[in-house]
Design a protein around this motif. Structure first.
Motif, PDB file in Angstrom:
ATOM      1  N   HIS A  26       4.254  16.111 -20.660  1.00  0.00           N
ATOM      2  CA  HIS A  26       5.262  17.000 -21.218  1.00  0.00           C
ATOM      3  C   HIS A  26       5.954  17.844 -20.154  1.00  0.00           C
ATOM      4  CE1 HIS A  26       3.200  16.898 -25.445  1.00  0.00           C
ATOM      5  NE2 HIS A  26       3.757  15.751 -25.104  1.00  0.00           N
ATOM      6  N   GLY A  27       5.616  17.643 -18.903  1.00  0.00           N
ATOM      7  CA  GLY A  27       6.237  18.415 -17.831  1.00  0.00           C
ATOM      8  C   GLY A  27       7.696  18.037 -17.639  1.00  0.00           C
ATOM      9  N   ALA A  28       8.487  19.006 -17.204  1.00  0.00           N
ATOM     10  CA  ALA A  28       9.917  18.747 -16.985  1.00  0.00           C
ATOM     11  C   ALA A  28      10.139  17.684 -15.918  1.00  0.00           C
ATOM     12  CB  ALA A  28      10.616  20.047 -16.584  1.00  0.00           C
ATOM     13  N   LEU A  29       9.280  17.650 -14.891  1.00  0.00           N
ATOM     14  CA  LEU A  29       9.443  16.694 -13.805  1.00  0.00           C
ATOM     15  C   LEU A  29       8.974  15.296 -14.182  1.00  0.00           C
ATOM     16  CD1 LEU A  29       8.177  18.880 -10.811  1.00  0.00           C
ATOM     17  CD2 LEU A  29      10.441  18.797 -11.860  1.00  0.00           C
ATOM     18  N   SER A  30       8.361  15.153 -15.366  1.00  0.00           N
ATOM     19  CA  SER A  30       7.834  13.865 -15.797  1.00  0.00           C
ATOM     20  C   SER A  30       8.773  13.120 -16.747  1.00  0.00           C
ATOM     21  CB  SER A  30       6.491  14.066 -16.519  1.00  0.00           C
ATOM     22  OG  SER A  30       5.597  14.813 -15.741  1.00  0.00           O
ATOM     23  N   GLN A  31       9.801  13.782 -17.228  1.00  0.00           N
ATOM     24  CA  GLN A  31      10.655  13.178 -18.247  1.00  0.00           C
ATOM     25  C   GLN A  31      11.497  12.021 -17.683  1.00  0.00           C
ATOM     26  OE1 GLN A  31       9.960  14.069 -21.446  1.00  0.00           O
ATOM     27  NE2 GLN A  31       8.401  15.117 -20.208  1.00  0.00           N
ATOM     28  N   PRO A  32      12.060  11.174 -18.549  1.00  0.00           N
ATOM     29  CA  PRO A  32      12.706   9.928 -18.087  1.00  0.00           C
ATOM     30  C   PRO A  32      13.758  10.105 -16.996  1.00  0.00           C
ATOM     31  CG  PRO A  32      12.408   9.864 -20.447  1.00  0.00           C
ATOM     32  CD  PRO A  32      11.994  11.241 -20.021  1.00  0.00           C
ATOM     33  N   TRP A  33      14.649  11.073 -17.146  1.00  0.00           N
ATOM     34  CA  TRP A  33      15.694  11.189 -16.125  1.00  0.00           C
ATOM     35  C   TRP A  33      15.115  11.568 -14.759  1.00  0.00           C
ATOM     36  CZ3 TRP A  33      19.546   9.496 -13.888  1.00  0.00           C
ATOM     37  CH2 TRP A  33      20.359  10.244 -13.025  1.00  0.00           C
ATOM     38  N   PRO A  34      14.247  12.569 -14.655  1.00  0.00           N
ATOM     39  CA  PRO A  34      13.629  12.809 -13.344  1.00  0.00           C
ATOM     40  C   PRO A  34      12.781  11.637 -12.869  1.00  0.00           C
ATOM     41  CG  PRO A  34      13.396  14.733 -14.729  1.00  0.00           C
ATOM     42  CD  PRO A  34      13.897  13.636 -15.616  1.00  0.00           C
ATOM     43  N   ALA A  35      11.978  11.041 -13.761  1.00  0.00           N
ATOM     44  CA  ALA A  35      11.062   9.976 -13.353  1.00  0.00           C
ATOM     45  C   ALA A  35      11.797   8.743 -12.852  1.00  0.00           C
ATOM     46  CB  ALA A  35      10.140   9.603 -14.518  1.00  0.00           C
ATOM     47  N   ILE A  36      12.858   8.358 -13.532  1.00  0.00           N
ATOM     48  CA  ILE A  36      13.591   7.141 -13.158  1.00  0.00           C
ATOM     49  C   ILE A  36      14.733   7.476 -12.195  1.00  0.00           C
ATOM     50  CG2 ILE A  36      14.969   5.217 -14.023  1.00  0.00           C
ATOM     51  CD1 ILE A  36      13.374   5.438 -16.655  1.00  0.00           C
ATOM     52  N   GLY A  37      15.555   8.448 -12.575  1.00  0.00           N
ATOM     53  CA  GLY A  37      16.681   8.817 -11.722  1.00  0.00           C
ATOM     54  C   GLY A  37      16.243   9.335 -10.370  1.00  0.00           C
ATOM     55  N   LEU A  50       0.818  -1.204   0.000  1.00  0.00           N
ATOM     56  CA  LEU A  50       0.000   0.000   0.000  1.00  0.00           C
ATOM     57  C   LEU A  50       0.859   1.264   0.000  1.00  0.00           C
ATOM     58  CD1 LEU A  50      -2.827  -1.002   2.522  1.00  0.00           C
ATOM     59  CD2 LEU A  50      -2.906  -0.993   0.019  1.00  0.00           C
ATOM     60  N   PHE A  51       1.967   1.231   0.751  1.00  0.00           N
ATOM     61  CA  PHE A  51       2.865   2.390   0.769  1.00  0.00           C
ATOM     62  C   PHE A  51       3.450   2.631  -0.619  1.00  0.00           C
ATOM     63  CE2 PHE A  51       3.043   1.041   5.260  1.00  0.00           C
ATOM     64  CZ  PHE A  51       2.789   2.249   5.886  1.00  0.00           C
ATOM     65  N   MET A  52       3.938   1.571  -1.241  1.00  0.00           N
ATOM     66  CA  MET A  52       4.577   1.712  -2.540  1.00  0.00           C
ATOM     67  C   MET A  52       3.589   2.166  -3.609  1.00  0.00           C
ATOM     68  SD  MET A  52       7.161   1.843  -4.381  1.00  0.00           S
ATOM     69  CE  MET A  52       8.144   1.588  -2.911  1.00  0.00           C
ATOM     70  N   VAL A  53       2.371   1.651  -3.554  1.00  0.00           N
ATOM     71  CA  VAL A  53       1.366   2.054  -4.539  1.00  0.00           C
ATOM     72  C   VAL A  53       1.053   3.544  -4.384  1.00  0.00           C
ATOM     73  CG1 VAL A  53      -1.031   1.764  -5.251  1.00  0.00           C
ATOM     74  CG2 VAL A  53       0.380  -0.251  -4.786  1.00  0.00           C
ATOM     75  N   ALA A  54       1.041   4.030  -3.153  1.00  0.00           N
ATOM     76  CA  ALA A  54       0.792   5.460  -2.931  1.00  0.00           C
ATOM     77  C   ALA A  54       1.876   6.309  -3.577  1.00  0.00           C
ATOM     78  CB  ALA A  54       0.712   5.739  -1.432  1.00  0.00           C
ATOM     79  N   SER A  55       3.131   5.900  -3.428  1.00  0.00           N
ATOM     80  CA  SER A  55       4.234   6.635  -4.043  1.00  0.00           C
ATOM     81  C   SER A  55       4.123   6.611  -5.562  1.00  0.00           C
ATOM     82  CB  SER A  55       5.573   6.025  -3.617  1.00  0.00           C
ATOM     83  OG  SER A  55       6.640   6.582  -4.364  1.00  0.00           O
ATOM     84  N   MET A  56       3.846   5.458  -6.120  1.00  0.00           N
ATOM     85  CA  MET A  56       3.747   5.343  -7.568  1.00  0.00           C
ATOM     86  C   MET A  56       2.490   6.033  -8.092  1.00  0.00           C
ATOM     87  SD  MET A  56       6.417   3.978  -8.729  1.00  0.00           S
ATOM     88  CE  MET A  56       7.880   3.521  -7.774  1.00  0.00           C
ATOM     89  N   GLY A  57       1.469   6.160  -7.250  1.00  0.00           N
ATOM     90  CA  GLY A  57       0.283   6.903  -7.650  1.00  0.00           C
ATOM     91  C   GLY A  57       0.619   8.353  -7.932  1.00  0.00           C
ATOM     92  N   ALA A  58       1.495   8.915  -7.101  1.00  0.00           N
ATOM     93  CA  ALA A  58       1.933  10.294  -7.339  1.00  0.00           C
ATOM     94  C   ALA A  58       2.716  10.393  -8.641  1.00  0.00           C
ATOM     95  CB  ALA A  58       2.786  10.766  -6.164  1.00  0.00           C
ATOM     96  N   ALA A  59       3.547   9.394  -8.910  1.00  0.00           N
ATOM     97  CA  ALA A  59       4.302   9.384 -10.162  1.00  0.00           C
ATOM     98  C   ALA A  59       3.364   9.266 -11.360  1.00  0.00           C
ATOM     99  CB  ALA A  59       5.307   8.231 -10.154  1.00  0.00           C
ATOM    100  N   ALA A  60       2.297   8.485 -11.208  1.00  0.00           N
ATOM    101  CA  ALA A  60       1.343   8.310 -12.303  1.00  0.00           C
ATOM    102  C   ALA A  60       0.674   9.632 -12.674  1.00  0.00           C
ATOM    103  CB  ALA A  60       0.291   7.275 -11.916  1.00  0.00           C
ATOM    104  N   VAL A  61       0.433  10.497 -11.698  1.00  0.00           N
ATOM    105  CA  VAL A  61      -0.158  11.804 -11.988  1.00  0.00           C
ATOM    106  C   VAL A  61       0.717  12.577 -12.960  1.00  0.00           C
ATOM    107  CG1 VAL A  61      -0.800  14.040 -11.007  1.00  0.00           C
ATOM    108  CG2 VAL A  61      -1.383  11.942  -9.785  1.00  0.00           C
ATOM    109  N   LEU A  62       2.032  12.524 -12.753  1.00  0.00           N
ATOM    110  CA  LEU A  62       2.953  13.241 -13.621  1.00  0.00           C
ATOM    111  C   LEU A  62       3.069  12.589 -14.994  1.00  0.00           C
ATOM    112  CD1 LEU A  62       5.817  14.095 -11.096  1.00  0.00           C
ATOM    113  CD2 LEU A  62       4.083  15.624 -12.014  1.00  0.00           C
TER     114      LEU A  62
END
Length: 279
Positions: A71-82, A53-65
């Motif tokens: 096209h947001g800067a915070l959504s691009q591969p290096w920010p998203a993965i790195g 449940l904790f991990m899904v909550a974190s990834m839920g925030a990532a899914a919003v981006l």
């Protein structure tokens, strides 16, 4: 270039995000639905239902981006993965070496922010990922640094892959932004505040910058480009010339011909509150 009047309440709460059509909303909804369902399945298999449940909550925030602001800067591969991987590493380190949970949690989130800033991969969900490494319970602590690879990196790659697939059929919202075709810029023209706002709306994307900041950015870019080019900025067959004085006067010319279009003067004056205002 005068700014439109705004009521105090709107100025206080800030502008809303870009208005999107039904198709955009449907794509975001469908992508997030599939992505989070996959993340939940993987996290449950690795951590068990409670810690998942904790991990899904974190990834839920990532899914919003990734699905809501592709096209947001915070959504691009290096920010998203790195950002996720670096934050996970900081969180595990804090959980391992700091026995006090409250202090470890603070160090995990604060350290993750600093690390992402240094690595230029700021991704807000990374703060939650770092925090989960501390407060996620025995199942998470038992993974040690393996937490970085599974579930964090694995779940991030799942969301990333689904985001690429879900957005690719739509040329105007392909993710990452590098997969989008080069923009065909229209001829340059004097810009107004509403022009910038409407241009963002026409692109059918959410941008994480306010219209006022975009307006200021456009003004600054033209001024600096004019300075770098000795006062002249080529724009297709046109030239934009800037003159510095009490204000910045911008004129458009076609080749060596007569002045075309109009002129825009940007003046810096003393505002009522003692600060600068621009018109």
């Amino acid at each position: 270039m005068s700014q439109p009047a705004r009521n105090p309440l709107r100025r206080l709460i800030g502008p809303g995000t870009t208005r999107l059509g039904p198709a955009e909303i449907a794509v975001s909804l469908a992508g997030a639905l599939v992505g989070i369902a996959a993340v939940h399945a993987v996290s449950t298999a690795i951590l068990g239902p409670e810690a998942a449940l904790f991990m899904v909550a974190s990834m839920g925030a990532a899914a919003v981006l990734l699905f809501g602001v592709p096209h947001g800067a915070l959504s691009q591969p290096w920010p998203a993965i790195g950002g996720q991987v670096i934050s996970a590493a900081v969180g595990v380190t804090a959980a391992t070496w700091i026995p006090d949970p409250a202090l470890a949690a603070g160090v995990a989130v604060g350290g993750a922010i600093a690390a992402m800033q240094i690595a230029r991969c700021i991704h807000p969900p990374g703060g939650a990922t770092a925090l989960i490494a501390v407060i996620g319970g025995a199942e998470v602590h038992a993974l040690g640094y393996g937490y970085i690879v599974a579930p964090v990196l694995l779940n991030t790659l799942i969301l990333f892959t689904i985001a690429v697939a879900a957005n690719y059929p739509f040329v105007w919202r392909r993710y990452p932004i590098g997969l989008a075709p080069p923009a065909q810029d229209p001829p340059a023209a004097p810009l107004g505040h509403n022009d910038l706002t409407e241009a963002v709306r026409d692109l059918h994307v959410v941008v994480d910058i306010t219209p006022d900041e975009l307006d200021a950015l456009a003004r600054r870019a033209v001024a600096r480009a004019a300075e770098d080019e000795g006062g002249t900025l080529p724009v297709g067959r046109r030239r934009v010339e800037a003159e510095a004085g009490e204000g910045l006067t911008i004129r458009k010319r076609h080749g060596e011909g007569e002045e075309a279009g109009g002129r825009v003067t940007l003046n810096v004056v003393e505002g009522d509150d003692g600060g600068d205002s621009r018109s």
